[in-house]
Design an enzyme around this catalytic site. Structure first.
Site, PDB file in Angstrom:
ATOM      1  N   SER A  96       0.140  -1.144   0.036  1.00 51.81           N
ATOM      2  CA  SER A  96       0.297   0.104  -0.201  1.00 51.81           C
ATOM      3  C   SER A  96       0.671   1.608  -0.428  1.00 51.81           C
ATOM      4  O   SER A  96       1.610   1.716  -0.757  1.00 51.81           O
ATOM      5  CB  SER A  96      -1.085   0.493   1.164  1.00 51.81           C
ATOM      6  N   GLU A 123      -8.652  -5.062  -5.110  1.00 51.34           N
ATOM      7  CA  GLU A 123      -8.030  -4.104  -4.263  1.00 51.34           C
ATOM      8  C   GLU A 123      -9.684  -2.843  -3.015  1.00 51.34           C
ATOM      9  O   GLU A 123      -9.128  -3.031  -2.165  1.00 51.34           O
ATOM     10  CB  GLU A 123      -7.491  -3.184  -5.334  1.00 51.34           C
ATOM     11  N   HIS A 169      -7.540  -5.268  -0.369  1.00 57.18           N
ATOM     12  CA  HIS A 169      -6.073  -4.962  -0.615  1.00 57.18           C
ATOM     13  C   HIS A 169      -5.644  -5.337   1.218  1.00 57.18           C
ATOM     14  O   HIS A 169      -5.717  -5.680   2.505  1.00 57.18           O
ATOM     15  CB  HIS A 169      -6.343  -3.722  -0.344  1.00 57.18           C
TER      16      HIS A 169
END
Length: 561
Positions: free
Chosen positions: A227, A345, A459
């Site tokens: 991330s 995601e 995610h």
């Protein structure tokens, strides 16, 4: 001394030395001490792999001075030396942050997370190294940069013990300043910004100077992160400040082109908001920075709560130009890279974090046009582009659930997939690039009510399979198939750290992103895919920009009239 007694004397001395060596070794195995450039540090022995393999953990080692007082909104400085042996057996305080993440993780996993203190004095790193490692072992080094939208996270979120032990590598996990303390910028010499990125550079310098004492090879360093940590890795790849500090890069669900984590201007978009929230009645940027340096930690936290993300800026130093310009002009470090995304995601966590989950649940054909128009503006697109987005992603669909799924797909492509593919295509002509899409739906997500059943790989879901443990080193109950996936992913990542190539005998082959745009579908049964999202990539990089240029041209002609 009589000659006939000499052998006994020599034997006694030898036995004494042997006992001493055993005693010293025993002490070292439980309480290892290593030298750094600024002093000695004591770690601890931890056992992994069913308690049969030892790893040394050295926690909370300072790589810079505390960034407090005049060093707030300033580049990091080298740490002060200390005398004696520093204790490195407890987790460091995390950097100041609003803790959005922990309640969400606790609810989803149905677990109670450990309490960790918080402080502005937070520039520390953790090291996990195999117990047999010593200076001269020259083991590959992997430096982990945590995620969290540049506003949250900590080194202790991911425990590197199992990965270090399983793959015989050294894992370093670093912290960096977050929120406004890490990324506030006035756009001039008084506060250029990117302080958190400069912290990462300082940590990598520390690794170069000291990691050999922990058994690592400073000439074989791979940086990896998820991330905002992936964004950090990607930003380090294009920054001139990090030259020679690493030799491979892994960007997991994040690259330097993530739209919300990079500003197009030197001055952060939220600077006026900071000035307003702080109550600083400053006449210029110098006065504003001076006023903010006087604020308490509690006051800084109150300002931080306004922001769910804080972008980096083009400061002319860490980022001389926008990352896209640096990539397009081949002004980056040509190191081998792994780049990848998760299949969903924006399936659950990201919309929840952004406050969009309830809005998405209420999407219908009637509400969608207005909602898309407002999101287009947030995406820095002309509102007129919303019709094009609708046509590309929703078509003539009427079913609300399908529309909601397609909107999440749009978000995923815009925020993660297209930026990742763009970075991969920029870099692949100059260094090997291996691309993946993680597709597995984890069995250990306990609270199925919290996360919708349609979400496969949300995610960051892949991270547990890289480290072999959940957040804060908590054990995860994997199925037998998942244990194999975990083993394979550890091996891919470690192979890459060793050789710049994830492949080895016994692993499903992972091709480079060259012929037919091949990539790896990471799942229980890994498979090679081709041309991931090729149509959508064409839409975002060709059709949409052309439409925007046409709109600008039409507006220009209209203004001339």
């Amino acid at each position: 001394m009589p000659l006939n007694r000499f052998p006994c004397w020599r034997y006694a001395v030898a036995c004494g030395l042997l006992l001493l060596l055993v005693h010293v070794h025993g002490q070292d195995s439980v309480s290892p001490i290593r030298n750094t450039h600024t002093g000695q540090v004591r770690g601890k022995l931890v056992y992994v792999k069913e308690g049969v393999t030892g790893v040394y953990a050295f926690l909370g080692i300072p790589f810079a001075k505390p960034p407090v007082g005049p060093l707030r909104f300033a580049p990091p400085e080298p740490p002060e030396p200390w005398s004696g042996v520093r204790d490195g057996t407890s987790e460091p305080a995390m950097c100041l942050q609003t803790d959005f993440m922990r309640p969400q993780i606790s609810k989803e996993r149905k677990i109670i997370l450990p309490t960790i203190s918080m402080s502005e004095d937070c520039l520390y790193l953790n090291i996990y190294t195999p117990a047999h490692a010593h200076e001269g072992s020259n083991l590959p080094v992997m430096v982990w940069i945590h995620g969290g939208a540049l506003v949250m996270g900590m080194a202790s979120m991911n425990d590197g013990s199992l990965l270090a032990a399983t793959e015989d590598i050294v894992i370093v996990s670093i912290q960096y300043r977050l929120g406004i303390l890490g990324f506030f910028s006035t756009g001039d010499e008084h506060a250029r910004g990117n302080w958190g990125y400069l912290d990462q550079v300082a940590a990598l310098h520390w690794v170069q100077q000291n990691i050999a004492s922990f058994g690592g090879n400073p000439g074989q360093v791979t940086i990896f992160g998820v991330s905002a940590g992936g964004t950090s890795v990607s930003s380090l790849v294009v920054s001139p400040m990090s030259k020679g500090l690493f030799h491979g890069a892994i960007m997991q669900s994040g690259v330097a082109l993530l739209p919300d984590l990079i500003s197009d201007t030197p001055e952060a978009v939220y600077t006026p908001v900071v000035a307003n929230q702080s109550g600083c009645e400053a006449k210029d940027s110098e006065a504003l920075v001076h006023c903010l340096r006087e604020k308490t930690e509690a006051e800084i936290l109150a300002i931080n709560q306004v922001f769910i993300m804080t972008p980096g800026v083009v400061d002319g130093i860490f980022l001389p130009r926008h990352p896209q310009e640096l990539l397009a002009s081949v002004d980056f470090h040509p190191v081998p890279s792994i780049i990848g995304v998760d299949s969903d995601e924006c399936g659950w966590g990201v919309p929840l974090f952004m406050g969009l989950d309830h809005v998405i649940k209420n999407i219908t054909r009637e509400t969608l046009p207005a909602f898309l128009k407002s999101r287009a503006e947030h995406m820095m697109l002309p509102p007129e582009c919303s019709d094009l987005l609708m046509q590309e992603y929703m078509g003539d669909v009427e079913d609300p659930q399908t529309l909601q799924a397609q909107f999440r797909e749009l978000m995923k492509d815009f925020m993660f997939v297209i930026p990742a593919l763009k970075v991969a295509y920029f870099q692949r002509s100059h260094a090997p690039v291996y691309f993946y899409e993680f597709q597995h739906q984890s069995s250990f997500i306990k609270n199925k009510d919290a996360r919708p059943s349609h979400v496969r790989a949300d995610h960051g879901d892949h991270v547990a399979f890289v480290f072999g443990s959940d957040f804060w080193g908590l054990k995860i109950d994997l199925t037998e198939e998942e244990k194999l996936l975990n083993k394979r992913m550890m091996k891919y990542w470690a192979n890459f750290a060793r050789h710049g190539n994830p492949n080895s005998e016994g692993l499903p082959y992972w091709p480079e992103l060259v012929h037919d745009d091949q990539y790896l579908k990471l799942d229980i049964q890994p498979a090679v895919g081709r041309a991931l999202k090729s149509r959508k990539l064409h839409f975002w990089t060709k059709i949409l920009p052309q439409k925007i240029q046409e709109l600008k041209g039409a507006q220009g002609k209209h203004s001339e009239l």
